[in-house]
Design a protein around this motif. Structure first.
Motif, PDB file in Angstrom:
ATOM      1  N   LEU A  74     110.184  63.015 -17.990  1.00 36.10           N
ATOM      2  CA  LEU A  74     108.939  62.258 -18.043  1.00 36.10           C
ATOM      3  C   LEU A  74     109.133  61.084 -18.994  1.00 36.10           C
ATOM      4  CD1 LEU A  74     106.422  65.216 -18.514  1.00 36.10           C
ATOM      5  CD2 LEU A  74     107.071  64.110 -16.378  1.00 36.10           C
ATOM      6  N   ALA A  75     108.947  59.889 -18.499  1.00 38.04           N
ATOM      7  CA  ALA A  75     108.971  58.696 -19.334  1.00 38.04           C
ATOM      8  C   ALA A  75     107.523  58.399 -19.693  1.00 38.04           C
ATOM      9  CB  ALA A  75     109.592  57.529 -18.592  1.00 38.04           C
ATOM     10  N   VAL A  76     107.230  58.297 -20.978  1.00 41.56           N
ATOM     11  CA  VAL A  76     105.864  58.085 -21.445  1.00 41.56           C
ATOM     12  C   VAL A  76     105.799  56.750 -22.168  1.00 41.56           C
ATOM     13  CG1 VAL A  76     104.000  59.016 -22.882  1.00 41.56           C
ATOM     14  CG2 VAL A  76     105.582  60.590 -21.740  1.00 41.56           C
ATOM     15  N   GLY A  77     104.859  55.907 -21.748  1.00 40.86           N
ATOM     16  CA  GLY A  77     104.690  54.591 -22.367  1.00 40.86           C
ATOM     17  C   GLY A  77     104.773  53.513 -21.320  1.00 40.86           C
ATOM     18  N   SER A  78     105.013  52.296 -21.770  1.00 43.78           N
ATOM     19  CA  SER A  78     105.042  51.165 -20.845  1.00 43.78           C
ATOM     20  C   SER A  78     106.172  51.326 -19.835  1.00 43.78           C
ATOM     21  CB  SER A  78     105.195  49.846 -21.606  1.00 43.78           C
ATOM     22  OG  SER A  78     106.507  49.719 -22.090  1.00 43.78           O
ATOM     23  N   SER A  79     105.995  50.744 -18.680  1.00 42.46           N
ATOM     24  CA  SER A  79     106.999  50.888 -17.623  1.00 42.46           C
ATOM     25  C   SER A  79     108.296  50.170 -17.951  1.00 42.46           C
ATOM     26  CB  SER A  79     106.443  50.389 -16.289  1.00 42.46           C
ATOM     27  OG  SER A  79     106.051  49.047 -16.414  1.00 42.46           O
ATOM     28  N   SER A  80     108.220  49.115 -18.764  1.00 46.63           N
ATOM     29  CA  SER A  80     109.438  48.371 -19.084  1.00 46.63           C
ATOM     30  C   SER A  80     110.233  49.015 -20.219  1.00 46.63           C
ATOM     31  CB  SER A  80     109.092  46.932 -19.455  1.00 46.63           C
ATOM     32  OG  SER A  80     108.262  46.923 -20.600  1.00 46.63           O
ATOM     33  N   ASN A  81     109.557  49.708 -21.137  1.00 47.93           N
ATOM     34  CA  ASN A  81     110.251  50.310 -22.269  1.00 47.93           C
ATOM     35  C   ASN A  81     109.479  51.552 -22.712  1.00 47.93           C
ATOM     36  OD1 ASN A  81     112.030  50.745 -24.344  1.00 47.93           O
ATOM     37  ND2 ASN A  81     111.139  49.230 -25.701  1.00 47.93           N
ATOM     38  N   ALA A  82     109.798  52.695 -22.109  1.00 48.98           N
ATOM     39  CA  ALA A  82     109.080  53.927 -22.428  1.00 48.98           C
ATOM     40  C   ALA A  82     109.255  54.284 -23.904  1.00 48.98           C
ATOM     41  CB  ALA A  82     109.584  55.066 -21.563  1.00 48.98           C
ATOM     42  N   SER A  83     108.175  54.739 -24.515  1.00 54.23           N
ATOM     43  CA  SER A  83     108.214  55.135 -25.923  1.00 54.23           C
ATOM     44  C   SER A  83     108.897  56.485 -26.104  1.00 54.23           C
ATOM     45  CB  SER A  83     106.796  55.229 -26.477  1.00 54.23           C
ATOM     46  OG  SER A  83     106.162  53.979 -26.413  1.00 54.23           O
ATOM     47  N   TYR A  84     108.689  57.382 -25.144  1.00 46.51           N
ATOM     48  CA  TYR A  84     109.198  58.745 -25.257  1.00 46.51           C
ATOM     49  C   TYR A  84     109.863  59.160 -23.953  1.00 46.51           C
ATOM     50  CZ  TYR A  84     105.803  58.731 -29.051  1.00 46.51           C
ATOM     51  OH  TYR A  84     105.091  58.407 -30.174  1.00 46.51           O
ATOM     52  N   LEU A  85     110.882  59.999 -24.068  1.00 42.90           N
ATOM     53  CA  LEU A  85     111.502  60.617 -22.912  1.00 42.90           C
ATOM     54  C   LEU A  85     111.413  62.122 -23.121  1.00 42.90           C
ATOM     55  CD1 LEU A  85     113.061  60.460 -20.249  1.00 42.90           C
ATOM     56  CD2 LEU A  85     115.165  60.534 -21.601  1.00 42.90           C
ATOM     57  N   VAL A  86     110.682  62.789 -22.239  1.00 42.65           N
ATOM     58  CA  VAL A  86     110.491  64.239 -22.312  1.00 42.65           C
ATOM     59  C   VAL A  86     111.362  64.862 -21.228  1.00 42.65           C
ATOM     60  CG1 VAL A  86     108.822  66.130 -22.161  1.00 42.65           C
ATOM     61  CG2 VAL A  86     108.102  63.891 -23.060  1.00 42.65           C
ATOM     62  N   THR A  87     112.269  65.741 -21.626  1.00 50.06           N
ATOM     63  CA  THR A  87     113.133  66.437 -20.679  1.00 50.06           C
ATOM     64  C   THR A  87     112.715  67.894 -20.630  1.00 50.06           C
ATOM     65  OG1 THR A  87     114.941  64.936 -21.236  1.00 50.06           O
ATOM     66  CG2 THR A  87     115.519  66.956 -20.049  1.00 50.06           C
ATOM     67  N   LEU A  88     112.384  68.373 -19.435  1.00 47.24           N
ATOM     68  CA  LEU A  88     111.947  69.755 -19.222  1.00 47.24           C
ATOM     69  C   LEU A  88     113.023  70.459 -18.414  1.00 47.24           C
ATOM     70  CD1 LEU A  88     108.339  68.775 -18.121  1.00 47.24           C
ATOM     71  CD2 LEU A  88     109.047  69.529 -20.399  1.00 47.24           C
ATOM     72  N   THR A  89     113.738  71.370 -19.041  1.00 51.38           N
ATOM     73  CA  THR A  89     114.844  72.071 -18.401  1.00 51.38           C
ATOM     74  C   THR A  89     114.459  73.524 -18.174  1.00 51.38           C
ATOM     75  OG1 THR A  89     116.359  70.631 -19.609  1.00 51.38           O
ATOM     76  CG2 THR A  89     117.304  72.599 -18.580  1.00 51.38           C
ATOM     77  N   PRO A  90     114.581  74.014 -16.942  1.00 52.48           N
ATOM     78  CA  PRO A  90     114.257  75.424 -16.702  1.00 52.48           C
ATOM     79  C   PRO A  90     115.186  76.332 -17.501  1.00 52.48           C
ATOM     80  CG  PRO A  90     114.725  74.272 -14.631  1.00 52.48           C
ATOM     81  CD  PRO A  90     115.056  73.335 -15.740  1.00 52.48           C
ATOM     82  N   SER A  91     114.621  77.417 -17.999  1.00 50.34           N
ATOM     83  CA  SER A  91     115.429  78.434 -18.672  1.00 50.34           C
ATOM     84  C   SER A  91     115.029  79.792 -18.099  1.00 50.34           C
ATOM     85  CB  SER A  91     115.216  78.389 -20.188  1.00 50.34           C
ATOM     86  OG  SER A  91     113.923  78.834 -20.527  1.00 50.34           O
ATOM     87  N   GLY A  92     115.699  80.833 -18.528  1.00 47.13           N
ATOM     88  CA  GLY A  92     115.442  82.167 -17.968  1.00 47.13           C
ATOM     89  C   GLY A  92     113.991  82.586 -17.985  1.00 47.13           C
ATOM     90  N   ASN A  93     113.279  82.274 -19.053  1.00 46.81           N
ATOM     91  CA  ASN A  93     111.888  82.720 -19.176  1.00 46.81           C
ATOM     92  C   ASN A  93     110.887  81.583 -19.194  1.00 46.81           C
ATOM     93  OD1 ASN A  93     112.717  85.383 -19.356  1.00 46.81           O
ATOM     94  ND2 ASN A  93     112.890  85.321 -21.572  1.00 46.81           N
ATOM     95  N   GLY A  94     111.256  80.398 -18.824  1.00 46.39           N
ATOM     96  CA  GLY A  94     110.326  79.279 -18.856  1.00 46.39           C
ATOM     97  C   GLY A  94     111.052  77.955 -18.885  1.00 46.39           C
ATOM     98  N   SER A  95     110.934  77.249 -20.018  1.00 51.44           N
ATOM     99  CA  SER A  95     111.490  75.901 -20.124  1.00 51.44           C
ATOM    100  C   SER A  95     111.994  75.617 -21.525  1.00 51.44           C
ATOM    101  CB  SER A  95     110.407  74.854 -19.838  1.00 51.44           C
ATOM    102  OG  SER A  95     109.765  75.089 -18.632  1.00 51.44           O
ATOM    103  N   VAL A  96     112.929  74.680 -21.579  1.00 48.17           N
ATOM    104  CA  VAL A  96     113.322  74.078 -22.843  1.00 48.17           C
ATOM    105  C   VAL A  96     112.791  72.650 -22.795  1.00 48.17           C
ATOM    106  CG1 VAL A  96     115.241  73.315 -24.278  1.00 48.17           C
ATOM    107  CG2 VAL A  96     115.354  75.526 -23.124  1.00 48.17           C
ATOM    108  N   VAL A  97     112.087  72.250 -23.847  1.00 48.27           N
ATOM    109  CA  VAL A  97     111.446  70.942 -23.900  1.00 48.27           C
ATOM    110  C   VAL A  97     112.110  70.126 -25.005  1.00 48.27           C
ATOM    111  CG1 VAL A  97     109.267  69.723 -24.257  1.00 48.27           C
ATOM    112  CG2 VAL A  97     109.274  71.996 -23.184  1.00 48.27           C
TER     113      VAL A  97
END
Length: 123
Positions: A74-97
């Motif tokens: 997930l890129a959060v912020g302006s379309s030209s230069n996102a302020s944050y990059l959120v990576t959600l990776t599946p894990s055995g019991n849910g996710s790693v954020v």
């Protein structure tokens, strides 16, 4: 009583080993790379990546989702230069954020708000 003394001695003997193990860590990047390389947030959650993504998309403005391998980004912020990059990776019991914030990018939304929504959506 001898059992208690034996247990106390064992715990005291193990304390230095535990302290050394607790102080050990993986190699860190060079000082100028530390801010850019260290995640702002790194947490595991019992919620699925899609559930967290939906929650963040509902609460934050300007969120763009994409797939990268098995992870959701997930890129959060302006379309030209996102302020944050959120990576959600599946894990055995849910996710790693993992949330990265580029120090040269704006803080839109402010970091406090971003942290609040990450916490809210990962619980």
């Amino acid at each position: 009583m001898p059992l208690m003394n034996s247990l106390t001695k064992s715990l005291l003997a193990a304390a230095p080993v535990a302290l050394v193990a607790a102080c050990g860590s993986a190699p860190t990047p060079a000082p100028d790379d530390t801010a850019a390389a260290a995640p702002m947030v790194y947490v595991s959650s019992l919620r699925s990546p899609s559930s967290i993504a939906t929650c963040l998309e509902d609460r934050l403005p300007r969120v763009r989702a994409s797939q990268a391998g098995g992870a959701t980004e997930l890129a959060v912020g302006s379309s030209s230069n996102a302020s944050y990059l959120v990576t959600l990776t599946p894990s055995g019991n849910g996710s790693v954020v993992r949330v990265m914030h580029d120090p040269s990018a704006s803080s839109d939304p402010p970091e406090e708000e971003m942290r609040f929504h990450i916490a809210r959506c990962t619980i």
